[in-house]
Design an enzyme around this catalytic site. Structure first.
Site, mmCIF file in Angstrom:
data_model
loop_
_atom_site.group_PDB
_atom_site.id
_atom_site.type_symbol
_atom_site.label_atom_id
_atom_site.label_comp_id
_atom_site.label_asym_id
_atom_site.label_seq_id
_atom_site.Cartn_x
_atom_site.Cartn_y
_atom_site.Cartn_z
ATOM 1 N N MET A 1 -4.335 -6.992 -6.772
ATOM 2 C CA MET A 1 -3.716 -7.986 -7.728
ATOM 3 C C MET A 1 -4.887 -8.904 -8.105
ATOM 4 O O MET A 1 -4.565 -10.216 -8.550
ATOM 5 C CB MET A 1 -2.512 -8.577 -7.186
ATOM 6 C CG MET A 1 -1.419 -7.626 -6.718
ATOM 7 S SD MET A 1 -1.027 -6.570 -8.141
ATOM 8 C CE MET A 1 0.293 -7.398 -8.787
ATOM 9 N N HIS B 1 -0.206 0.839 -13.351
ATOM 10 C CA HIS B 1 0.726 0.017 -13.853
ATOM 11 C C HIS B 1 1.983 0.411 -13.992
ATOM 12 O O HIS B 1 2.423 1.574 -14.630
ATOM 13 C CB HIS B 1 -0.067 -0.629 -14.961
ATOM 14 C CG HIS B 1 0.500 -1.941 -15.510
ATOM 15 N ND1 HIS B 1 0.288 -3.085 -14.962
ATOM 16 C CD2 HIS B 1 1.387 -2.358 -16.655
ATOM 17 C CE1 HIS B 1 1.142 -4.218 -15.589
ATOM 18 N NE2 HIS B 1 1.697 -3.408 -16.595
ATOM 19 N N GLY C 1 0.808 -1.047 0.040
ATOM 20 C CA GLY C 1 -0.098 -0.046 -0.055
ATOM 21 C C GLY C 1 0.815 1.373 -0.068
ATOM 22 O O GLY C 1 0.246 2.366 0.517
ATOM 23 N N ASN D 1 1.237 3.250 -2.507
ATOM 24 C CA ASN D 1 0.571 4.113 -3.548
ATOM 25 C C ASN D 1 -0.749 4.485 -2.541
ATOM 26 O O ASN D 1 -0.908 5.762 -2.723
ATOM 27 C CB ASN D 1 -0.034 3.410 -4.717
ATOM 28 C CG ASN D 1 1.155 3.143 -5.705
ATOM 29 O OD1 ASN D 1 1.312 4.349 -6.455
ATOM 30 N ND2 ASN D 1 1.639 2.338 -6.056
HETATM 31 C C1 GAR Z 1 2.594 -0.918 -7.862
HETATM 32 O O1 GAR Z 1 4.150 -0.871 -8.168
HETATM 33 C C2 GAR Z 1 1.747 -1.121 -8.776
HETATM 34 O O2 GAR Z 1 2.099 -0.424 -10.033
HETATM 35 C C3 GAR Z 1 1.558 -2.360 -9.232
HETATM 36 O O3 GAR Z 1 1.550 -3.071 -7.953
HETATM 37 C C4 GAR Z 1 2.536 -2.242 -6.878
HETATM 38 C C5 GAR Z 1 1.741 -2.070 -5.637
HETATM 39 O O4 GAR Z 1 2.507 -1.417 -4.757
HETATM 40 N N1 GAR Z 1 0.439 -2.977 -9.692
HETATM 41 C C6 GAR Z 1 0.165 -3.783 -10.878
HETATM 42 O O5 GAR Z 1 1.403 -4.377 -11.162
HETATM 43 C C7 GAR Z 1 -0.979 -4.067 -11.218
HETATM 44 N N2 GAR Z 1 -1.041 -4.845 -12.355
HETATM 45 P P1 GAR Z 1 1.915 -0.907 -3.473
HETATM 46 O O6 GAR Z 1 1.133 -1.730 -2.835
HETATM 47 O O7 GAR Z 1 3.102 -0.445 -2.509
HETATM 48 O O8 GAR Z 1 1.268 0.476 -3.656
#
Ligand code: GAR
Length: 208
Positions: free
Chosen positions: A95, A114, A18, A20
Site C-alpha cells: 500500500m 488492483h 497477504g 494474494n
Molecule cells: C487486494 O484486494 C489488492 O487488490 C489490494 O489490496 C488487497 C490486498 O489483500 N490492492 C490495492 O488496493 C492496491 N491499490 P491481501 O493482503 O489479502 O492480498
C-alpha cells in the site's frame, strides 16, 4: 525452453494480510521452476510476513520511519530485491507508492493487482469507490507498474458483477476470489515469457 528448464525468481511486496501472497505460494511457488525468493513489507506486523516465514521464505521489512525519505527507503528495498536475484517484483496489497527510480530500476518487471477494472477507480479503497458510484460491474486488474498510480499497461482483467443489494463484505469476497485466480495466472504467463509490451504502443500488452 521447456517448462522444466525454467528458473524464474519472484519477490513479493505486501503490506497486509497477504491472501494474494498465499494464492501465489499455493499455486505457483515451487512449480515449473517458479520460485518466491523473498517477501518484503513496509509493515513489520504484516501477516503476509508470517505466511512467508511459514513457507520458509526470506523476509525483509522497510518501515518508512527507518529512512529519511521514500527514495532512500526504495533504494534499500531495490538493493535487497537485487540481492535475491529476482526476475520479477510482485506487489500484492503493497500500500505504498513506489518511487520513480524504483520503477526505472525494474522497468516492466513490476506487477500490481488492483481491485477494480482500471482505469476506473484507481487509488485507495477501489471497492468502496465502486459501491459508492453504483456501478453494476467492477472487477480485478493485473498491470505493469509505471510512475503513476495504477496507470501502467494492463495484462489481465476479469469482471465481477455487483448484484443489487450486495454488501461490501460479499463484494470483497467475490473480488478476492477472482484475485486469487488471476494473479497466479498472470504471473505464470510473465514467467513463461508470454507477455510483452507492443512495439508500436507502450500501453498495449501482447499475450502470446
Ligand atoms: C487486494 O484486494 C489488492 O487488490 C489490494 O489490496 C488487497 C490486498 O489483500 N490492492 C490495492 O488496493 C492496491 N491499490 P491481501 O493482503 O489479502 O492480498
Amino acid at each position: 525452453m521447456s517448462s522444466s528448464d525454467l528458473s524464474f525468481r519472484i519477490v513479493v511486496l505486501a503490506s497486509g494480510g497477504g491472501t494474494n501472497l498465499q494464492a501465489i505460494l499455493d499455486r505457483l511457488h515451487g512449480h515449473d521452476g517458479v520460485e518466491v525468493v523473498g517477501v518484503g513489507s513496509d509493515r513489520p506486523g504484516a501477516f503476509a510476513l508470517e505466511r512467508a516465514r511459514k513457507a520458509g521464505i526470506e523476509t525483509a521489512t522497510f518501515p518508512q520511519e527507518d529512512f529519511d525519505d521514500r527514495e532512500s527507503r526504495d533504494t534499500a528495498m531495490a538493493d535487497w530485491i537485487d540481492s535475491t536475484g529476482a526476475d520479477l517484483v510482485v506487489l500484492a496489497g503493497y500500500m505504498q507508492l513506489v518511487s520513480p527510480d524504483f520503477v526505472n530500476r525494474f522497468r516492466n518487471r513490476i506487477l500490481n493487482i488492483h481491485p477494480a477494472l482500471l482505469p476506473s477507480f484507481p487509488g485507495l479503497d477501489a471497492i468502496g469507490q465502486a459501491l459508492e458510484h453504483g456501478v453494476r460491474v467492477t472487477g480485478v486488474t493485473v498491470h505493469f507498474v509505471d510512475e503513476g498510480t495504477d496507470t501502467g499497461p494492463v495484462i489481465l482483467q476479469r469482471a465481477v458483477e455487483i448484484p443489487p443489494g450486495v454488501d461490501r463484505r460479499q463484494l470483497e469476497e467475490a473480488i478476492h476470489a477472482v484475485e486469487h485466480e488471476i494473479y497466479p495466472e498472470a504471473i505464470g504467463m510473465v514467467a513463461r515469457g508470454r507477455v510483452r509490451i507492443a512495439a508500436d504502443n507502450p500501453r498495449r500488452v501482447i499475450v502470446e
